[in-house]
Design a protein around this motif. Structure first.
Motif, short mmCIF file in Angstrom:
data_model
loop_
_atom_site.label_atom_id
_atom_site.label_comp_id
_atom_site.label_asym_id
_atom_site.label_seq_id
_atom_site.Cartn_x
_atom_site.Cartn_y
_atom_site.Cartn_z
N GLU A 225 0.83 -1.21 0.00
CA GLU A 225 0.00 0.00 0.00
C GLU A 225 0.86 1.26 0.00
N VAL A 226 1.93 1.26 0.81
CA VAL A 226 2.84 2.41 0.83
C VAL A 226 3.52 2.58 -0.52
N THR A 227 4.01 1.48 -1.07
CA THR A 227 4.72 1.52 -2.35
C THR A 227 3.80 2.01 -3.47
N SER A 228 2.55 1.56 -3.48
CA SER A 228 1.60 1.97 -4.52
C SER A 228 1.42 3.48 -4.52
N ARG A 229 1.25 4.07 -3.36
CA ARG A 229 1.03 5.51 -3.27
C ARG A 229 2.27 6.30 -3.72
N LEU A 230 3.44 5.79 -3.35
CA LEU A 230 4.66 6.47 -3.76
C LEU A 230 4.91 6.32 -5.25
N LEU A 231 4.59 5.17 -5.81
CA LEU A 231 4.76 4.97 -7.25
C LEU A 231 3.92 5.98 -8.03
N VAL A 232 2.67 6.14 -7.61
CA VAL A 232 1.78 7.08 -8.31
C VAL A 232 2.29 8.51 -8.17
N ARG A 233 2.70 8.87 -6.98
CA ARG A 233 3.18 10.25 -6.76
C ARG A 233 4.44 10.53 -7.56
N LEU A 234 5.39 9.60 -7.57
CA LEU A 234 6.65 9.82 -8.26
C LEU A 234 6.53 9.68 -9.79
N ALA A 235 5.46 9.00 -10.24
CA ALA A 235 5.27 8.85 -11.68
C ALA A 235 4.65 10.08 -12.32
N GLU A 236 4.10 10.98 -11.52
CA GLU A 236 3.50 12.19 -12.08
C GLU A 236 4.57 13.06 -12.73
N PRO A 237 4.30 13.57 -13.92
CA PRO A 237 5.28 14.40 -14.61
C PRO A 237 5.60 15.66 -13.82
N ARG A 238 6.87 16.02 -13.75
CA ARG A 238 7.27 17.23 -13.05
C ARG A 238 6.89 18.47 -13.87
N ASN A 239 6.55 19.53 -13.15
CA ASN A 239 6.17 20.81 -13.78
C ASN A 239 4.95 20.67 -14.67
#
Length: 240
Positions: A225-239
């Motif tokens: 569950e922790v990994t899933s949330r971090l994957l989605v957050r870090l996969a979002e394009p920057r800027n």
């Protein structure tokens, strides 16, 4: 006894009746301590007999050792829980510091190896999660293909998380970056989801008994569950 009459045969007391009588008269040996010293009972650890008092001392010592062991077990449980909490806390903090998904995968591998004696980790995610990344994912991250997806789903057998044996062939397929054991190992795997399927997390050990099928999967599910949330957050394009 009348002359010429045969003596009556000696009557033997029934042991069960004797035991029942003594149970109803626990004070029978009061004032008869010498009798206690004469009684013999089977020795608990060797052939032959020992005095009743020595047997009682032996039994009391065994009970004291058993009580001491149970007390130690009760004290060990809080210590274990505290150590588990500290390891999990350090793991999650390290994951939160990851700047991208490759760093997340590396943090997972390092923390699980150092703190949880899990030497191999794989993070399988769909190709759509790497669309905004400038480079291909690095191990332990892998792009989920049909073959890996089918095999992981088969190992889960309809569950969200599971501990199971991992054949050498499955190890080579699902953890291609980690050296496979000569024989079967074991793994804990969980499905990654957050509104939609995000892939799979695989924790593996060359020890076939390390992730036994009887183990609770609560920790693996929490980590997923922790990994899933971090994957989605870090996969979002920057800027964006």
């Amino acid at each position: 006894m009348p002359r010429g009459q045969a003596p009556e045969p000696r009557q033997t007391l029934d042991p069960e009746r004797v035991a029942q009588w003594l149970a109803r008269h626990p004070d029978f040996f009061v004032g008869r301590e010498g009798l206690l010293q004469q009684l013999k009972v089977p020795h608990p650890e060797a052939r032959g007999a020992t005095s009743l008092l020595e047997r009682l001392i032996h039994d009391l010592r065994a009970r004291a050792e058993s009580a001491e062991w149970r007390l130690e077990q009760l004290l060990d449980s809080p210590r274990h829980n505290e150590a588990q909490y500290r390891r999990t806390r350090e793991l999650v903090l390290a994951l939160l510091e990851a700047e991208d998904n490759d760093a997340l995968g590396q943090a997972l591998a390092t923390q699980l190896s150092e703190r949880f004696r899990t030497p191999a980790v794989a993070l399988w995610c769909p190709a759509s999660m790497t669309d905004h990344e400038p480079h291909p994912p690095q191990p332990p991250r892998h792009i989920l293909d049909d073959a890996a997806g089918l095999r992981l789903a088969a190992l889960l057998d309809g569950r969200t998380s599971r501990c199971t044996r991992l054949s050498r062939t499955d190890w080579q397929r699902l953890l291609p970056h980690a050296k496979a054991p000569e024989q079967a190992g074991s793994c804990a795997l969980t499905r990654l989801t957050l509104g939609e399927p995000l892939g799979y997390l695989v924790l593996a050990s060359p020890d076939p008994e390390y992730f036994r099928a009887s183990l609770d999967t609560l920790f693996t599910e929490y980590l997923g569950e922790v990994t899933s949330r971090l994957l989605v957050r870090l996969a979002e394009p920057r800027n964006a």
